[in-house]
Design an enzyme around this catalytic site. Structure first.
Site, PDB file in Angstrom:
ATOM      1  N   LYS A   1     -43.387  21.009  -4.538  1.00 35.53           N
ATOM      2  CA  LYS A   1     -44.603  20.860  -5.338  1.00 35.53           C
ATOM      3  C   LYS A   1     -45.276  19.503  -5.076  1.00 35.53           C
ATOM      4  O   LYS A   1     -45.689  19.255  -3.970  1.00 35.53           O
ATOM      5  CB  LYS A   1     -44.248  21.085  -6.808  1.00 35.53           C
ATOM      6  CG  LYS A   1     -43.294  22.278  -7.052  1.00 35.53           C
ATOM      7  CD  LYS A   1     -43.920  23.609  -6.724  1.00 35.53           C
ATOM      8  CE  LYS A   1     -42.924  24.773  -6.708  1.00 35.53           C
ATOM      9  NZ  LYS A   1     -42.099  24.957  -7.909  1.00 35.53           N
TER      10      LYS A   1
ATOM     11  N   ARG B   1     -25.177  18.343   8.838  1.00 36.18           N
ATOM     12  CA  ARG B   1     -24.987  18.907   7.490  1.00 36.18           C
ATOM     13  C   ARG B   1     -24.526  17.809   6.523  1.00 36.18           C
ATOM     14  O   ARG B   1     -24.838  17.829   5.357  1.00 36.18           O
ATOM     15  CB  ARG B   1     -23.978  20.069   7.512  1.00 36.18           C
ATOM     16  CG  ARG B   1     -23.674  20.626   6.127  1.00 36.18           C
ATOM     17  CD  ARG B   1     -23.135  22.058   6.132  1.00 36.18           C
ATOM     18  NE  ARG B   1     -22.104  22.296   7.128  1.00 36.18           N
ATOM     19  CZ  ARG B   1     -20.837  21.846   7.048  1.00 36.18           C
ATOM     20  NH1 ARG B   1     -20.438  21.160   6.009  1.00 36.18           N
ATOM     21  NH2 ARG B   1     -19.985  22.116   8.024  1.00 36.18           N
TER      22      ARG B   1
HETATM   23  C1  LIG Z   1     -40.864  25.678  -8.233  1.00 41.92           C
HETATM   24  C2  LIG Z   1     -39.970  25.121  -9.261  1.00 41.92           C
HETATM   25  C3  LIG Z   1     -38.582  25.205  -9.134  1.00 41.92           C
HETATM   26  C4  LIG Z   1     -37.916  25.918  -7.973  1.00 41.92           C
HETATM   27  O1  LIG Z   1     -38.143  25.229  -6.795  1.00 41.92           O
HETATM   28  P1  LIG Z   1     -38.236  25.921  -5.325  1.00 41.92           P
HETATM   29  O2  LIG Z   1     -38.573  24.758  -4.474  1.00 41.92           O
HETATM   30  O3  LIG Z   1     -39.272  26.962  -5.390  1.00 41.92           O
HETATM   31  O4  LIG Z   1     -36.897  26.476  -5.051  1.00 41.92           O
HETATM   32  C5  LIG Z   1     -37.798  24.598 -10.112  1.00 41.92           C
HETATM   33  N1  LIG Z   1     -38.363  23.969 -11.174  1.00 41.92           N
HETATM   34  C6  LIG Z   1     -39.695  23.891 -11.323  1.00 41.92           C
HETATM   35  C7  LIG Z   1     -40.252  23.191 -12.498  1.00 41.92           C
HETATM   36  C8  LIG Z   1     -40.543  24.452 -10.382  1.00 41.92           C
HETATM   37  O5  LIG Z   1     -41.868  24.394 -10.545  1.00 41.92           O
END
Ligand SMILES: *Cc1c(COP(=O)(O)O)cnc(C)c1O
Length: 394
Positions: free
Chosen positions: A210, A61
């Site tokens: 992403k 952790r």
């Molecule tokens: C998807 C997204 C988030 C949240 O991220 P997660 O990995 O889904 O928790 C925050 N900011 C932006 C711009 C995103 O596209």
């Protein structure tokens, strides 16, 4: 050869270009065996040789070699002193907002990611943290929103899903003038196209779910702190207290994704431009929101602060019937939430990503029932266009 004890020494890679740094990371190879792919250190705890002696690792952790390699790689790529890898982008943003104290005020982009609305409204609202949403592409609107207790600017640029662009340098100058921190969610462009810390921001966050991961195969988040040790320490205390760190396997997936970041971003960029230009010629398409258009309101700012336009496009069509037709008719393109992966995804923001965004804000922004968002993937652009064409016009 480097070993775990001189982890902080990545000075030898200073002279490399971004693409090479992305491939080779911080340590790059694993020091004990020379493994070219940093292994997944799937362990909860670490054995100590004797009292007062340690390998530098105690408990996963707190620190884990695979996660540390990812955190250091991201610190290198964004140009900060310290990176942190979280179990999601939401967890990363939670850590950043936790820097605020009751009574503080934060100014946010008005069309930020839907989940960020939830964090600042539902979670932090009850702790007495105040917030104002403004169009951060308009500097005057930001200045008007400043209060004596404003302690943070939270910027998403380009915004999601309206593709507005905020001037990171100008905003961070304003923030410095009032003693506030500038935070940039760099999810859409990644450090390959945009380096907020060099433009004056204090902290960068990511949903590495992403583009950084890039393959739609795991959830994760990143925070990188530019130069403030005290802030880095607070984030460190947050992650180890909340236990919101990224697991070793997922850290490895993101590290692997980062190796191909540059080539993927180039292809996303190329494909999105082709798709955006094609969409503009379509009779059923009313408006295309894409930062790479020369007649985009903020094109000059984009050219000044980024080296690419990314892979995101939003557009409106003539009717709700056309929306339904597209979402049902796409074949290779998938109707699914998320973005930034190799596959082209199409999203319906009003009931998906922005479901929790207050209705008045959605209406003001133009997130209507004829509004679609697309994450253009790295397939052949002609196939993406052909699929859209068939779904929309057949
Ligand atoms: C998807 C997204 C988030 C949240 O991220 P997660 O990995 O889904 O928790 C925050 N900011 C932006 C711009 C995103 O596209």
């Amino acid at each position: 050869m480097k070993n775990f004890s001189n982890y902080n020494d990545y000075s030898t890679k200073e002279e490399l270009h971004f693409e090479s740094k992305a491939v080779h990371g911080a340590l790059g190879t694993e020091p004990l065996t020379g493994a070219v792919s940093m292994p997944i250190f799937q362990t909860a705890t670490f054995r100590h040789p004797e009292l007062g002696e340690s390998t530098g690792f105690a408990y996963s952790r707190l620190e884990n070699p695979t996660r540390q390699e990812l955190e250091r790689t991201m610190a290198i790529l964004e140009g900060g002193i310290k990176g942190f890898a979280f179990s999601s982008g939401q967890a990363a943003n939670m850590a950043v907002f936790s820097l605020l104290n009751p009574g503080d005020h934060v100014i946010l982009s008005d069309d930020i990611y839907g989940g960020t609305f939830r964090i600042i409204g539902d979670v932090f609202g009850k702790y007495g943290i105040e917030h104002t949403y403004v169009d951060m592409s308009e500097l005057d609107e930001v200045k008007v929103a400043i209060r004596p207790n404003t302690k943070m600017f939270f910027i998403e640029t380009p915004t999601n899903p309206m593709m507005k662009v905020a001037d990171i340098h100008a905003l961070s100058e304003i923030a410095k003038g009032i003693g506030a921190l500038t935070v940039v969610d760099n999810t859409f462009l990644t450090p390959y196209f945009q380096k907020p810390l060099q433009l004056g921001a204090d902290i960068v966050t990511h949903s590495s779910t992403k583009y950084l991961g890039g393959h739609n195969d795991t959830i994760s988040g990143i925070v990188v702190v530019k130069d403030n040790e005290e802030i880095a320490e607070k984030i460190h205390v947050h992650i180890k207290s909340h236990g919101s760190q990224l697991a070793p396997l997922d850290s490895w997936l993101i590290l692997r994704g980062i190796k191909t970041l540059a080539v993927r971003m180039d292809r996303h960029n190329e494909n999105a431009k082709k798709v955006a230009e094609w969409l503009r010629t379509q009779p059923k398409v009313q408006k295309v929101y894409y930062v790479g258009f020369e007649d985009h309101k903020d094109y000059a700012v984009t050219k000044k602060q980024t080296t690419g336009f990314g892979g995101m496009i939003s557009f409106t069509v003539d009717s709700f019937e056309t929306v339904k037709k597209i979402l049902k008719g796409v074949d290779m393109i998938m109707f699914a939430e998320s973005l930034g992966g190799t596959e082209t995804l199409i999203t319906y923001p009003t009931t998906q990503t922005h479901e929790d965004t207050p209705l008045d804000i959605k209406e003001k922004l133009g997130i209507t029932d004829c509004f679609l968002r697309m994450s253009v993937g790295i397939e052949n652009a002609d196939d993406i266009i052909a699929d859209l064409d068939r779904a929309m016009n057949a």
